[in-house]
Structures are given as structure tokens and as C-alpha cells.
Design a protein around this motif. Structure first.
Motif, PDB file in Angstrom:
ATOM      1  N   MET A   1      28.599  60.783  21.678  1.00  0.00           N
ATOM      2  CA  MET A   1      28.368  59.543  22.391  1.00  0.00           C
ATOM      3  C   MET A   1      29.375  58.510  21.886  1.00  0.00           C
ATOM      4  SD  MET A   1      24.861  57.377  22.822  1.00  0.00           S
ATOM      5  CE  MET A   1      24.832  56.140  21.559  1.00  0.00           C
ATOM      6  N   LYS A   2      29.871  57.701  22.784  1.00  0.00           N
ATOM      7  CA  LYS A   2      30.810  56.650  22.432  1.00  0.00           C
ATOM      8  C   LYS A   2      30.138  55.283  22.519  1.00  0.00           C
ATOM      9  CE  LYS A   2      35.007  59.034  23.576  1.00  0.00           C
ATOM     10  NZ  LYS A   2      35.342  59.449  22.250  1.00  0.00           N
ATOM     11  N   VAL A   3      30.528  54.395  21.617  1.00  0.00           N
ATOM     12  CA  VAL A   3      30.112  52.999  21.665  1.00  0.00           C
ATOM     13  C   VAL A   3      31.370  52.155  21.475  1.00  0.00           C
ATOM     14  CG1 VAL A   3      27.773  53.383  20.802  1.00  0.00           C
ATOM     15  CG2 VAL A   3      29.608  52.893  19.181  1.00  0.00           C
ATOM     16  N   TYR A   4      31.240  50.887  21.759  1.00  0.00           N
ATOM     17  CA  TYR A   4      32.363  49.964  21.632  1.00  0.00           C
ATOM     18  C   TYR A   4      32.001  48.880  20.634  1.00  0.00           C
ATOM     19  CZ  TYR A   4      34.109  52.502  25.566  1.00  0.00           C
ATOM     20  OH  TYR A   4      34.543  53.514  26.371  1.00  0.00           O
ATOM     21  N   GLU A   5      32.872  48.706  19.674  1.00  0.00           N
ATOM     22  CA  GLU A   5      32.654  47.755  18.592  1.00  0.00           C
ATOM     23  C   GLU A   5      33.456  46.482  18.846  1.00  0.00           C
ATOM     24  OE1 GLU A   5      33.638  47.486  13.815  1.00  0.00           O
ATOM     25  OE2 GLU A   5      34.618  48.994  15.043  1.00  0.00           O
ATOM     26  N   PHE A   6      32.789  45.348  18.700  1.00  0.00           N
ATOM     27  CA  PHE A   6      33.482  44.074  18.675  1.00  0.00           C
ATOM     28  C   PHE A   6      33.658  43.733  17.202  1.00  0.00           C
ATOM     29  CE2 PHE A   6      32.219  39.399  18.354  1.00  0.00           C
ATOM     30  CZ  PHE A   6      33.522  38.984  18.149  1.00  0.00           C
ATOM     31  N   ALA A   7      34.913  43.597  16.778  1.00  0.00           N
ATOM     32  CA  ALA A   7      35.232  43.308  15.385  1.00  0.00           C
ATOM     33  C   ALA A   7      35.977  41.982  15.278  1.00  0.00           C
ATOM     34  CB  ALA A   7      36.079  44.434  14.799  1.00  0.00           C
ATOM     35  N   TYR A   8      35.831  41.336  14.111  1.00  0.00           N
ATOM     36  CA  TYR A   8      36.428  40.013  13.896  1.00  0.00           C
ATOM     37  C   TYR A   8      36.742  39.820  12.420  1.00  0.00           C
ATOM     38  CZ  TYR A   8      36.464  34.956  13.068  1.00  0.00           C
ATOM     39  OH  TYR A   8      36.798  33.696  12.658  1.00  0.00           O
ATOM     40  N   THR A   9      37.799  39.080  12.139  1.00  0.00           N
ATOM     41  CA  THR A   9      38.066  38.594  10.792  1.00  0.00           C
ATOM     42  C   THR A   9      38.527  37.150  10.866  1.00  0.00           C
ATOM     43  OG1 THR A   9      39.258  38.917   8.712  1.00  0.00           O
ATOM     44  CG2 THR A   9      40.464  39.427  10.724  1.00  0.00           C
ATOM     45  N   ASP A  10      38.079  36.351   9.918  1.00  0.00           N
ATOM     46  CA  ASP A  10      38.471  34.943   9.903  1.00  0.00           C
ATOM     47  C   ASP A  10      39.762  34.717   9.125  1.00  0.00           C
ATOM     48  OD1 ASP A  10      37.459  35.391   7.384  1.00  0.00           O
ATOM     49  OD2 ASP A  10      36.270  33.559   7.326  1.00  0.00           O
ATOM     50  N   ALA A  67      41.510  37.194  13.820  1.00  0.00           N
ATOM     51  CA  ALA A  67      41.751  38.304  14.742  1.00  0.00           C
ATOM     52  C   ALA A  67      40.435  38.760  15.352  1.00  0.00           C
ATOM     53  CB  ALA A  67      42.416  39.466  14.024  1.00  0.00           C
ATOM     54  N   TRP A  68      40.478  39.087  16.636  1.00  0.00           N
ATOM     55  CA  TRP A  68      39.350  39.626  17.386  1.00  0.00           C
ATOM     56  C   TRP A  68      39.816  40.940  18.008  1.00  0.00           C
ATOM     57  CZ3 TRP A  68      40.669  34.542  17.245  1.00  0.00           C
ATOM     58  CH2 TRP A  68      39.679  33.599  16.991  1.00  0.00           C
ATOM     59  N   GLY A  69      38.894  41.881  18.175  1.00  0.00           N
ATOM     60  CA  GLY A  69      39.285  43.127  18.815  1.00  0.00           C
ATOM     61  C   GLY A  69      38.086  43.945  19.246  1.00  0.00           C
ATOM     62  N   VAL A  70      38.366  44.890  20.153  1.00  0.00           N
ATOM     63  CA  VAL A  70      37.365  45.839  20.628  1.00  0.00           C
ATOM     64  C   VAL A  70      37.923  47.241  20.385  1.00  0.00           C
ATOM     65  CG1 VAL A  70      36.182  46.759  22.668  1.00  0.00           C
ATOM     66  CG2 VAL A  70      36.400  44.288  22.354  1.00  0.00           C
ATOM     67  N   CYS A  71      37.109  48.098  19.751  1.00  0.00           N
ATOM     68  CA  CYS A  71      37.512  49.459  19.437  1.00  0.00           C
ATOM     69  C   CYS A  71      36.467  50.445  19.930  1.00  0.00           C
ATOM     70  CB  CYS A  71      37.650  49.649  17.930  1.00  0.00           C
ATOM     71  SG  CYS A  71      38.783  48.511  17.149  1.00  0.00           S
ATOM     72  N   GLU A  72      36.930  51.583  20.400  1.00  0.00           N
ATOM     73  CA  GLU A  72      36.014  52.654  20.804  1.00  0.00           C
ATOM     74  C   GLU A  72      35.646  53.460  19.570  1.00  0.00           C
ATOM     75  OE1 GLU A  72      36.989  56.580  23.064  1.00  0.00           O
ATOM     76  OE2 GLU A  72      36.746  54.978  24.557  1.00  0.00           O
ATOM     77  N   ARG A  73      34.368  53.774  19.409  1.00  0.00           N
ATOM     78  CA  ARG A  73      33.878  54.530  18.255  1.00  0.00           C
ATOM     79  C   ARG A  73      33.014  55.706  18.731  1.00  0.00           C
ATOM     80  NH1 ARG A  73      37.274  52.621  14.723  1.00  0.00           N
ATOM     81  NH2 ARG A  73      36.963  50.458  14.134  1.00  0.00           N
ATOM     82  N   ASP A  74      33.063  56.783  17.992  1.00  0.00           N
ATOM     83  CA  ASP A  74      32.193  57.932  18.247  1.00  0.00           C
ATOM     84  C   ASP A  74      30.960  57.836  17.373  1.00  0.00           C
ATOM     85  OD1 ASP A  74      33.759  59.397  20.136  1.00  0.00           O
ATOM     86  OD2 ASP A  74      35.092  60.000  18.486  1.00  0.00           O
ATOM     87  N   VAL A  75      29.803  58.068  17.959  1.00  0.00           N
ATOM     88  CA  VAL A  75      28.560  58.144  17.192  1.00  0.00           C
ATOM     89  C   VAL A  75      28.327  59.606  16.890  1.00  0.00           C
ATOM     90  CG1 VAL A  75      26.078  57.711  17.204  1.00  0.00           C
ATOM     91  CG2 VAL A  75      27.628  56.115  18.351  1.00  0.00           C
ATOM     92  N   VAL A  76      28.232  59.929  15.611  1.00  0.00           N
ATOM     93  CA  VAL A  76      28.029  61.325  15.197  1.00  0.00           C
ATOM     94  C   VAL A  76      26.712  61.450  14.442  1.00  0.00           C
ATOM     95  CG1 VAL A  76      30.479  61.878  15.118  1.00  0.00           C
ATOM     96  CG2 VAL A  76      29.368  60.979  13.088  1.00  0.00           C
TER      97      VAL A  76
END
Length: 77
Positions: A1-10, A67-76
Motif C-alpha cells: 500500500m502506498k501513502v503520501y507524506e507531507f514533510a517540512y523543515t524550518d 522546505a516543504w515537500g510531498v513524498c510517496e511512501r510504501d507501507v510494509v
């Protein structure tokens, strides 16, 4: 299953990206990222206004070290 992560760093120079939220769709993660960015812009404008009213030199641009970003992740399992 895939999910999408919203990631951020200040701070791109002193900190790593951190997971802010996980979403079932890329669009959901992008919407969360845009909401976060819009709120950050509001806070930035308030701080900039305060500094200007107190005759201080702000010297920063919005998002300059963030920085802001969206990454695809696999749920295992």
C-alpha cells in the motif's frame, strides 16, 4: 500500500525534514502542505509588520531557509 507524506523543515541548514502528516492520496498531502504554507505566510507577514513598525531591519524572505515537500511512501508489514 502506498501513502503520501507531507514533510517540512524550518531550517534546511540545521535540521532534517520531518513528517507532518500522511495521506491516502497525493492531492491530500499537497492540500495539507499548501494549508501549512499559507498559515506560515500569514505568521511571516505578522512578524515582518511588527519589525517594520519598530524600525528594525527584517532582512528575510518568506521560506528562505524552509522546505516543504510531498513524498510517496510504501507501507510494509
Amino acid at each position: 500500500m502506498k501513502v503520501y507524506e507531507f514533510a517540512y523543515t524550518d531550517c534546511i541548514y540545521e535540521s532534517a525534514m520531518g513528517c507532518m502528516s500522511l495521506h491516502r492520496t497525493k492531492k491530500g498531502a499537497e492540500m495539507a502542505m499548501e494549508h501549512h504554507k499559507n498559515e506560515a505566510k500569514k505568521e511571516f507577514a505578522e512578524r515582518k509588520k511588527y519589525w517594520k513598525e519598530n524600525n528594525e531591519d527584517w532582512g528575510f524572505k518568506f521560506g528562505e531557509n524552509e522546505a516543504w515537500g510531498v513524498c510517496e511512501r510504501d507501507v510494509v508489514e
